[in-house]
Design a protein around this motif. Sequence first.
Motif, PDB file in Angstrom:
ATOM      1  N   ASP A 190       0.826  -1.212   0.000  1.00  0.00           N
ATOM      2  CA  ASP A 190       0.000   0.000   0.000  1.00  0.00           C
ATOM      3  C   ASP A 190       0.858   1.258   0.000  1.00  0.00           C
ATOM      4  OD1 ASP A 190      -2.409  -1.332  -0.107  1.00  0.00           O
ATOM      5  OD2 ASP A 190      -2.686  -1.375   2.071  1.00  0.00           O
ATOM      6  N   PHE A 191       1.959   1.234   0.731  1.00  0.00           N
ATOM      7  CA  PHE A 191       2.866   2.389   0.727  1.00  0.00           C
ATOM      8  C   PHE A 191       3.437   2.617  -0.670  1.00  0.00           C
ATOM      9  CE2 PHE A 191       7.340   3.602   0.615  1.00  0.00           C
ATOM     10  CZ  PHE A 191       7.258   4.902   1.090  1.00  0.00           C
ATOM     11  N   ILE A 192       3.873   1.538  -1.328  1.00  0.00           N
ATOM     12  CA  ILE A 192       4.449   1.644  -2.674  1.00  0.00           C
ATOM     13  C   ILE A 192       3.424   2.247  -3.638  1.00  0.00           C
ATOM     14  CG2 ILE A 192       5.345   0.319  -4.634  1.00  0.00           C
ATOM     15  CD1 ILE A 192       6.390  -1.722  -2.512  1.00  0.00           C
ATOM     16  N   VAL A 193       2.214   1.749  -3.564  1.00  0.00           N
ATOM     17  CA  VAL A 193       1.149   2.252  -4.443  1.00  0.00           C
ATOM     18  C   VAL A 193       0.863   3.717  -4.140  1.00  0.00           C
ATOM     19  CG1 VAL A 193      -1.297   2.022  -5.034  1.00  0.00           C
ATOM     20  CG2 VAL A 193       0.139  -0.030  -4.775  1.00  0.00           C
ATOM     21  N   GLU A 194       0.878   4.078  -2.879  1.00  0.00           N
ATOM     22  CA  GLU A 194       0.626   5.467  -2.467  1.00  0.00           C
ATOM     23  C   GLU A 194       1.663   6.413  -3.058  1.00  0.00           C
ATOM     24  OE1 GLU A 194       1.146   7.743   1.727  1.00  0.00           O
ATOM     25  OE2 GLU A 194      -0.139   5.969   1.794  1.00  0.00           O
ATOM     26  N   LYS A 223       1.482 -13.898  -4.694  1.00  0.00           N
ATOM     27  CA  LYS A 223       0.446 -13.144  -3.989  1.00  0.00           C
ATOM     28  C   LYS A 223       0.755 -11.652  -4.006  1.00  0.00           C
ATOM     29  CE  LYS A 223      -1.566 -12.686   0.644  1.00  0.00           C
ATOM     30  NZ  LYS A 223      -1.471 -13.123   2.060  1.00  0.00           N
ATOM     31  N   ILE A 224       2.018 -11.299  -3.716  1.00  0.00           N
ATOM     32  CA  ILE A 224       2.429  -9.889  -3.719  1.00  0.00           C
ATOM     33  C   ILE A 224       2.242  -9.286  -5.107  1.00  0.00           C
ATOM     34  CG2 ILE A 224       4.419  -8.342  -3.509  1.00  0.00           C
ATOM     35  CD1 ILE A 224       5.508 -10.320  -1.374  1.00  0.00           C
ATOM     36  N   LYS A 227      -3.530  -3.073  -7.677  1.00  0.00           N
ATOM     37  CA  LYS A 227      -3.650  -1.744  -7.082  1.00  0.00           C
ATOM     38  C   LYS A 227      -3.019  -0.653  -7.942  1.00  0.00           C
ATOM     39  CE  LYS A 227      -4.302  -3.297  -2.356  1.00  0.00           C
ATOM     40  NZ  LYS A 227      -3.827  -3.312  -0.941  1.00  0.00           N
ATOM     41  N   LEU A 228      -1.989  -0.994  -8.727  1.00  0.00           N
ATOM     42  CA  LEU A 228      -1.402   0.000  -9.626  1.00  0.00           C
ATOM     43  C   LEU A 228      -2.195   0.100 -10.924  1.00  0.00           C
ATOM     44  CD1 LEU A 228       2.486  -0.446  -9.283  1.00  0.00           C
ATOM     45  CD2 LEU A 228       1.101   1.517  -8.590  1.00  0.00           C
TER      46      LEU A 228
END
Length: 368
Positions: free
Chosen positions: A145-149, A187-188, A195-196
Motif C-alpha cells: 500500500d505504501f508503494i502504491v501510495e 500473492k504480492i 492496485k497499480l
Amino acid sequence: MAAAQETVLQIDLNAMAHNYRFIRSLLKPETKLLAVVKAFGYGSDAAEVAKFLEELGADYLAVAYTNEGVALRNAGIETPILVLHPQPINFKEIIDRCLEPSLYSPRILRAFAKVAKDQNQKNYPVHIKFNTGLNRLGFWENDVDFIVEVLKPAPELKVKSIFSHLAASEDENEREFTLGQISNFKKIASEIKSKLGYEMMMHQLNSSGVLNYPEAQFDMVRCGISLYGYGNDPKFNKELKPVASLRSVISQIHMIEPNETVGYNRAYVSKGYEKTATIPIGHADGISRNFGNEKGFVIINNQKASIIGNVCMDMIMVNISGIDCKEGDEVIIFDKDHTAEDAANLIGTISYELLTMVSQRVKRTFLR
C-alpha cells in the motif's frame, strides 16, 4: 588453446555461448533472460562478456552497483541494465546513463521518485524488489500500500518489473521454504498489479531456480553463475562449460635439501631432497592464503603439485618432486577439467568467491 607464458585468465566465450543456449533451452519461448555481469562479469571482464551476451540476445543485464552499469554504457552496451543495489548519491547518474534501479525500501523509493521528478522524467523504468525470505534487501509484503501510495501520483516513474530472490534454490532440503517464497511472491505480484492498475514483468529465479523450479519462470529469469559454467549441482555442472581458466608459468625451479624451509615464516620444512617451483601468482591475484601449506595444489603437466608454505602477495611455491617439468612450463590453477568449484571445495568456499577474487591486474585473453 595456446599454453600460457605468463599469468593469464583465459575467457572462453564459446563455452559461454554453450551455457547461454543450454539455459535458453530450459525456458519457455516467451521467457526473457537477464544475464548478471556484476563483479567484473564474475571475475572475467564485464564489458567483453556483456558485449558477447548482447550479441547472443540477452534481454537484460544486471550489475550490483551504479559504477558497474556506467562502465558498461561507456563500453557501448545498449541493452537495458538493472542496477541491483543503487544508492541515492547515484540516482542522477543512473538517469543520465539510462540505467534502471532496483528500489528496495521506502527511503530508496522516495529518494528516486524525487530525483526523477526534479529531472522532469516521465515513466522512468524502475524495478521494485520484495523480500520473501532471503532477508537481505527488499520491501515487505505489507509495504504494498505504501508503494502504491507513492507511485500512483508519480507520473515520473513506471514499474518495469517486480522481483524477489530465492534463498536456497539449490538445496533440495529447503524445497518447502522455496515453494513458500514463490507462493508469497505470486500473492504480492497479484496485489500490486491490481492496485497499480497495469501489468509489469515478474522475476524471481536465479541460476539454481531455473534448474530446479521451472514452473516459476514468470516473465524473466536472472542467470549469473550458470552462464559462467557452474550449476551448483553435479547433474547440472555436466551440462555446463566453465568459461574461465586461470593459468600461469614456472618462473624458477629450486633443489632443496632435507630440513630446508620455504617461504615466509619458514612455514614449510622439506622432508628430504625436494624440487620446488615458484609461480608468479599470489594473494594479490586472488589465490587465498588458505590454499597455502599443502591445502591447495596446481596442475603441471597433468600432475598435482601441492602449494607449500604461505601464499605470498605475488608468488606461490609448489612441490614438483617427481614431476617432469622445466622453467617456463604452463601451470593450471583452475580450468574446465580442474574447476574453480573443485579448488573452492579444498578450502571450504564456493566457485563464486574464487572467480570473483581474480585480480584486475591479471591479464585477460578471450577465445571465440
